[in-house]
Design an enzyme around this catalytic site. Structure first.
Site, PDB file in Angstrom:
ATOM      1  N   ASP A  67      45.694  49.883  47.961  1.00 23.83           N
ATOM      2  CA  ASP A  67      45.336  49.463  48.814  1.00 23.83           C
ATOM      3  C   ASP A  67      45.601  50.102  49.886  1.00 23.83           C
ATOM      4  O   ASP A  67      46.724  49.183  49.971  1.00 23.83           O
ATOM      5  CB  ASP A  67      43.668  49.047  48.503  1.00 23.83           C
ATOM      6  CG  ASP A  67      44.452  47.965  47.492  1.00 23.83           C
ATOM      7  OD1 ASP A  67      45.556  47.065  47.575  1.00 23.83           O
ATOM      8  OD2 ASP A  67      43.517  47.000  46.814  1.00 23.83           O
ATOM      9  N   ASP A 136      35.316  38.301  42.424  1.00 21.84           N
ATOM     10  CA  ASP A 136      34.846  38.792  42.305  1.00 21.84           C
ATOM     11  C   ASP A 136      34.261  39.988  41.316  1.00 21.84           C
ATOM     12  O   ASP A 136      33.335  40.514  40.765  1.00 21.84           O
ATOM     13  CB  ASP A 136      33.679  39.448  43.721  1.00 21.84           C
ATOM     14  CG  ASP A 136      34.272  40.681  44.324  1.00 21.84           C
ATOM     15  OD1 ASP A 136      35.675  41.013  43.648  1.00 21.84           O
ATOM     16  OD2 ASP A 136      34.341  41.076  45.357  1.00 21.84           O
ATOM     17  N   HIS A 138      36.848  42.633  40.779  1.00 20.75           N
ATOM     18  CA  HIS A 138      37.366  43.241  41.855  1.00 20.75           C
ATOM     19  C   HIS A 138      38.865  43.831  40.876  1.00 20.75           C
ATOM     20  O   HIS A 138      39.254  42.891  40.445  1.00 20.75           O
ATOM     21  CB  HIS A 138      37.118  43.752  42.995  1.00 20.75           C
ATOM     22  CG  HIS A 138      38.126  42.661  43.993  1.00 20.75           C
ATOM     23  ND1 HIS A 138      37.421  42.332  45.248  1.00 20.75           N
ATOM     24  CD2 HIS A 138      38.853  42.411  43.985  1.00 20.75           C
ATOM     25  CE1 HIS A 138      39.103  42.173  45.805  1.00 20.75           C
ATOM     26  NE2 HIS A 138      40.347  41.678  44.711  1.00 20.75           N
ATOM     27  N   GLU A 143      34.738  46.570  45.408  1.00 17.83           N
ATOM     28  CA  GLU A 143      34.121  45.706  44.779  1.00 17.83           C
ATOM     29  C   GLU A 143      32.991  46.084  44.133  1.00 17.83           C
ATOM     30  O   GLU A 143      32.136  46.772  43.843  1.00 17.83           O
ATOM     31  CB  GLU A 143      33.646  45.113  46.296  1.00 17.83           C
ATOM     32  CG  GLU A 143      34.574  44.910  47.387  1.00 17.83           C
ATOM     33  CD  GLU A 143      35.279  43.427  47.129  1.00 17.83           C
ATOM     34  OE1 GLU A 143      34.933  43.771  46.019  1.00 17.83           O
ATOM     35  OE2 GLU A 143      36.457  43.382  48.703  1.00 17.83           O
TER      36      GLU A 143
HETATM   37  C1  F6R Z   1      45.415  43.959  45.933  1.00 23.53           C
HETATM   38  C2  F6R Z   1      44.185  44.240  45.381  1.00 23.53           C
HETATM   39  C3  F6R Z   1      43.223  43.357  45.058  1.00 23.53           C
HETATM   40  C4  F6R Z   1      44.338  42.085  44.410  1.00 23.53           C
HETATM   41  C5  F6R Z   1      43.306  40.803  44.107  1.00 23.53           C
HETATM   42  C6  F6R Z   1      43.772  39.811  43.713  1.00 23.53           C
HETATM   43  O1  F6R Z   1      46.046  45.321  46.413  1.00 23.53           O
HETATM   44  O2  F6R Z   1      44.433  45.494  45.107  1.00 23.53           O
HETATM   45  O3  F6R Z   1      42.598  43.427  44.342  1.00 23.53           O
HETATM   46  O4  F6R Z   1      45.167  42.246  42.962  1.00 23.53           O
HETATM   47  O5  F6R Z   1      42.334  40.525  45.280  1.00 23.53           O
HETATM   48  O6  F6R Z   1      44.623  38.974  44.688  1.00 23.53           O
HETATM   49  P1  F6R Z   1      45.332  37.590  44.732  1.00 23.53           P
HETATM   50  O7  F6R Z   1      46.270  38.263  43.683  1.00 23.53           O
HETATM   51  O8  F6R Z   1      45.552  37.837  46.208  1.00 23.53           O
HETATM   52  O9  F6R Z   1      44.406  36.195  43.723  1.00 23.53           O
END
Ligand code: F6R
Length: 263
Positions: A67, A136, A138, A143
């Protein structure tokens, strides 16, 4: 889903890096899906170490990131493009032409999303996809409520994600409200999936996606449908799991088999 519990963040990172390295050695032209955020930083450090100290070769590896924020140029320090180059790509022998990260500043994001899907297809599909998990539930930026069949597209970020990710920005208002993200359908087509999570803050959501029902309200629960998903957690993230004893028994049995067969 295989659940591996490691004592702490360092061991979680080492284990994840060894799994990725094993796949790169098995298939030098691996198509590797990658994630950003705080969780994989340690894994990337370990991969850099394996490259520098043991010659792990990335020269034929192709990568696709999950992403990117809409509105940020790849040179912006908060962009996921910038993150990937500073935390991994600048330190290994990846071929620049083999790196794919969605661009958040293109004129036609919808067309870019279709192009990205097409590039994944042309590369022969993703062999191993690394994932983190949001508070959440994801994966990538899928989301709550995202279609389980979704493909790469633009997605509005949930308020929880905006608040969680504001730690990377000076002010919460600066966090982009939209992102380009691979879909759940795109992710589920990877041959293998490796999700990593650490810390007490992720304990509730890990229990939900691993042991709760499959629901689009926790998009990571879609991994229950995947034929080869491995989850590596530290003790804190695993602390709310009910079947911990079973996961550890599976790990011990695997070790016995590995010792016997030498594999
Ligand atoms: C980032 C992504 C997100 C993160 C998630 C956890 O490329 O795809 O899904 O993996 O938001 O983020 P952290 O590791 O910062 O807790």
């Amino acid at each position: 889903m295989e659940v591996i519990i490691e004592s702490d963040y360092n061991n979680m990172s080492k284990r994840a890096a060894l799994i990725i390295a094993g796949e790169v050695k098995r298939k030098p032209d691996l198509v590797l899906g990658l994630a950003t955020g705080s969780t994989p930083v340690g894994t990337y450090k370990e991969l850099i170490k394996l490259h520098k100290e043991e010659g792990l070769d990335f020269s034929k590896v192709t990568t696709f990131n999950l992403d990117e924020y809409i509105g940020l140029s790849p040179l912006n320090e908060q962009s996921y493009n910038y993150f990937m180059w500073s935390n991994l790509f600048n330190h290994i022998n990846i071929n620049r032409a083999n790196v794919h990260i969605p661009l958040g500043n293109v004129d036609d994001p919808d067309e870019h999303c279709s192009w990205y899907e097409e590039r994944i297809r042309q590369a022969g599909g993703i062999d191993l996809q690394l994932l983190g998990i949001g508070g959440d539930g994801h994966i990538a930026f899928n989301e709550p409520g995202s279609s389980m069949a979704s493909r790469t597209r633009i997605k509005a970020l949930d308020q929880q994600t905006i608040t969680d990710n504001s730690r990377f920005f000076e002010r919460e208002e600066e966090v982009p409200r939209f992102a380009i993200t691979m879909g759940i359908g795109t992710i589920l087509e990877a041959e293998k999936i490796l999700l990593i999570a650490n810390g007490k803050k992720k304990a509730d959501v890990c229990a939900k996606f691993i042991e709760g029902p499959i629901t689009s309200q926790i998009t990571s629960s879609a991994l229950q449908l995947h034929k080869h998903a491995v989850v590596v957690l530290d003790e804190d993230a695993a602390s709310k799991l009910e079947r911990k004893v079973y996961y550890n028994r599976v790990r011990d049995q695997k070790l016995i088999i590995e010792k016997k067969t030498g594999r």
